[in-house]
Design a protein around this motif. Structure first.
Motif, short mmCIF file in Angstrom:
data_model
loop_
_atom_site.label_atom_id
_atom_site.label_comp_id
_atom_site.label_asym_id
_atom_site.label_seq_id
_atom_site.Cartn_x
_atom_site.Cartn_y
_atom_site.Cartn_z
N ARG A 32 0.81 -1.21 0.00
CA ARG A 32 0.00 0.00 0.00
C ARG A 32 0.85 1.27 0.00
O ARG A 32 0.50 2.27 0.62
CB ARG A 32 -0.98 0.01 1.18
N GLY A 33 1.96 1.21 -0.70
CA GLY A 33 2.81 2.38 -0.79
C GLY A 33 3.96 2.15 -1.74
O GLY A 33 4.07 1.10 -2.39
N THR A 34 4.84 3.11 -1.83
CA THR A 34 6.01 3.01 -2.70
C THR A 34 7.17 2.37 -1.94
O THR A 34 7.14 2.20 -0.71
CB THR A 34 6.43 4.41 -3.17
N LEU A 35 8.23 2.04 -2.70
CA LEU A 35 9.45 1.55 -2.07
C LEU A 35 9.97 2.57 -1.06
O LEU A 35 10.42 2.21 0.04
CB LEU A 35 10.50 1.27 -3.13
N ALA A 36 9.95 3.85 -1.44
CA ALA A 36 10.45 4.90 -0.55
C ALA A 36 9.64 4.95 0.74
O ALA A 36 10.20 5.10 1.84
CB ALA A 36 10.42 6.25 -1.26
N GLN A 37 8.32 4.84 0.63
CA GLN A 37 7.48 4.89 1.82
C GLN A 37 7.71 3.67 2.71
O GLN A 37 7.80 3.79 3.94
CB GLN A 37 6.01 4.98 1.40
N GLY A 38 7.79 2.49 2.09
CA GLY A 38 8.02 1.27 2.88
C GLY A 38 9.36 1.28 3.58
O GLY A 38 9.47 0.90 4.75
N ALA A 39 10.40 1.72 2.88
CA ALA A 39 11.74 1.77 3.48
C ALA A 39 11.77 2.75 4.64
O ALA A 39 12.38 2.49 5.68
CB ALA A 39 12.77 2.14 2.43
N ALA A 40 11.12 3.90 4.47
CA ALA A 40 11.07 4.90 5.56
C ALA A 40 10.34 4.33 6.76
O ALA A 40 10.77 4.51 7.91
CB ALA A 40 10.43 6.18 5.07
N ARG A 41 9.21 3.65 6.53
CA ARG A 41 8.46 3.07 7.65
C ARG A 41 9.29 2.03 8.38
O ARG A 41 9.31 1.98 9.61
CB ARG A 41 7.15 2.44 7.15
N ALA A 42 10.00 1.19 7.63
CA ALA A 42 10.84 0.16 8.25
C ALA A 42 11.96 0.79 9.07
O ALA A 42 12.26 0.34 10.19
CB ALA A 42 11.42 -0.76 7.18
N LEU A 43 12.59 1.83 8.53
CA LEU A 43 13.66 2.50 9.27
C LEU A 43 13.13 3.16 10.54
O LEU A 43 13.78 3.08 11.60
CB LEU A 43 14.33 3.55 8.37
N ASN A 44 12.00 3.81 10.45
CA ASN A 44 11.43 4.44 11.64
C ASN A 44 11.12 3.40 12.71
O ASN A 44 11.31 3.65 13.91
CB ASN A 44 10.18 5.23 11.28
#
Length: 284
Positions: A32-44
Motif C-alpha cells: 500500500r505504498g512506494t518503495l520509498a514509503q516502505g523503506a522509511a516506515r521500516a527504518l522508523n
C-alpha cells in the motif's frame, strides 16, 4: 570477535544507507505504498526499537548505548549534483552521527501514521520521511559513511564493530567514484576495525514486483545483477547475527553473507532486526 556487549562505556554504532533514487517511487507490491514509503516506515520502526532497547523502564529516558547515522543517497539536493546527506531532519538536520538519547528526544514529528506493527490510530515518532529522485551514488554513500565510521571507531576502540546497513533497489551509478570502484570503497569501509573485529557491511536489495527472495546466500550463483556485486561487498554474518536470525526462525546457513536479494517489506523489517540485534546491553 564480535562478542562485545553494548554499554554506556562502549556504545555501538549503526549506520543506515538509504537509496533515494528515482526508482524508489515505484509501488511496492501489496504494501500500500512506494518503495520509498516502505523503506522509511521500516527504518522508523527500527530506530524506535533501538530507542526502546536503550531505556531502562517504561517512560524513562534513553541511555547512550548506541550512536546512529542515517544517510540518504540519490535525491539531488542541488541541481546538477548527486547527493549524499543525513536523512534526519528537524533538530537533527545535518548531524551525521547522533547519540541515541538525542535521537529519542528529537523526532521530526510524532503523528498518526501507518506504521509496521503499529496499532490503528497510534501516534508514533517519525525520523525519516520518504524521498526519491535522481540516481544511485552508492560508492559515494559508502565513502561518506566510511569517513564517519573511521572517526567513530578511533574514538571507541573497544566497542562492538560499526554496522553499516545499505538499503537499495537499483544499480550503482557512480562506479568508479573518486578513482575507486564499489568493491574498493566497500573494502575500505570493512577494513575499519575495533578490538572486537572489523566493521560490517550488510546489503538488502528491494524488489517492487514480488520476485522470489534470496535470503542470506553463501554464493552469488544464479543471481542477476546487481545481486553478485552486492553479494561480493557484503560481510559474512558473525555468529551472533546467525544465532539471532535462527532464534527468529530464519534459516541462515553457515558461511552466509549479510545480504538479501529481492526483499519484500516484511523481509526488510526482519533483516533490519537481525542486523541491529547482535549483542547484549550491559549496565542497565
Amino acid at each position: 570477535m564480535y562478542e562485545q556487549t553494548f554499554s554506556r562505556t562502549n556504545p555501538g554504532l549503526i549506520v543506515f544507507l538509504l537509496d533515494r533514487s528515482d526508482s524508489m517511487k515505484r509501488d511496492w507490491g501489496n504494501s500500500r505504498g512506494t518503495l520509498a514509503q516502505g523503506a522509511a516506515r521500516a527504518l522508523n520502526k527500527i530506530l524506535l526499537d533501538l530507542c526502546i532497547k536503550s531505556t531502562k523502564e517504561v517512560g524513562g529516558s534513553a541511555r547512550h548505548y548506541f550512536d546512529v547515522g542515517v544517510f540518504g543517497y540519490g535525491a539531488c539536493p542541488v541541481a546538477g549534483g548527486e547527493g549524499v546527506e543525513s536523512a534526519l531532519g528537524g533538530a537533527l538536520a545535518g548531524q551525521p552521527i547522533v547519540p541515541i538519547p538525542q535521537l529519542f528526544t528529537s523526532p521530526l514529528k510524532v503523528a498518526e501514521e501507518e506504521s509496521i506493527d503499529a496499532m490503528p490510530g497510534a501516534r508514533i515518532p517519525v525520523w525519516v520521511e520518504p524521498v526519491f529522485g535522481y540516481r544511485t551514488p552508492m560508492c559515494q554513500a559508502i565513502a561518506v559513511a566510511g569517513g564517519h565510521v573511521y572517526d567513530w571507531a578511533a574514538a571507541h576502540p573497544h566497542s562492538f564493530p560499526p554496522i553499516v546497513i545499505n538499503i537499495t533497489d537499483g544499480l550503482v551509478t557512480d562506479d568508479p567514484f573518486d578513482g575507486a570502484g564499489l568493491a574498493e570503497w566497500a573494502s575500505r569501509l570493512t577494513s575499519i576495525a575495533t578490538s572486537d573485529g572489523n566493521a560490517l557491511l550488510l546489503n538488502i536489495f528491494l524488489a517492487a514486483d514480488g520476485s522470489p527472495e534470496v535470503l542470506f546466500p553463501v554464493t552469488p550463483n544464479g543471481l542477476p545483477q546487481p545481486g553478485p556485486q552486492l553479494f561480493d561487498i557484503s560481510s559474512p554474518l558473525p555468529k551472533t547475527m546467525v544465532a539471532n536470525a535462527r532464534a527468529s526462525l530464519v534459516n541462515v546457513p553457515d558461511g552466509a553473507r549479510g545480504f538479501v536479494f529481492n526483499a519484500g517489506l516484511a523481509t526488510l523489517v526482519k533483516f533490519l532486526e537481525i542486523g541491529t540485534r547482535v549483542g547484549e546491553i550491559r549496565d542497565r
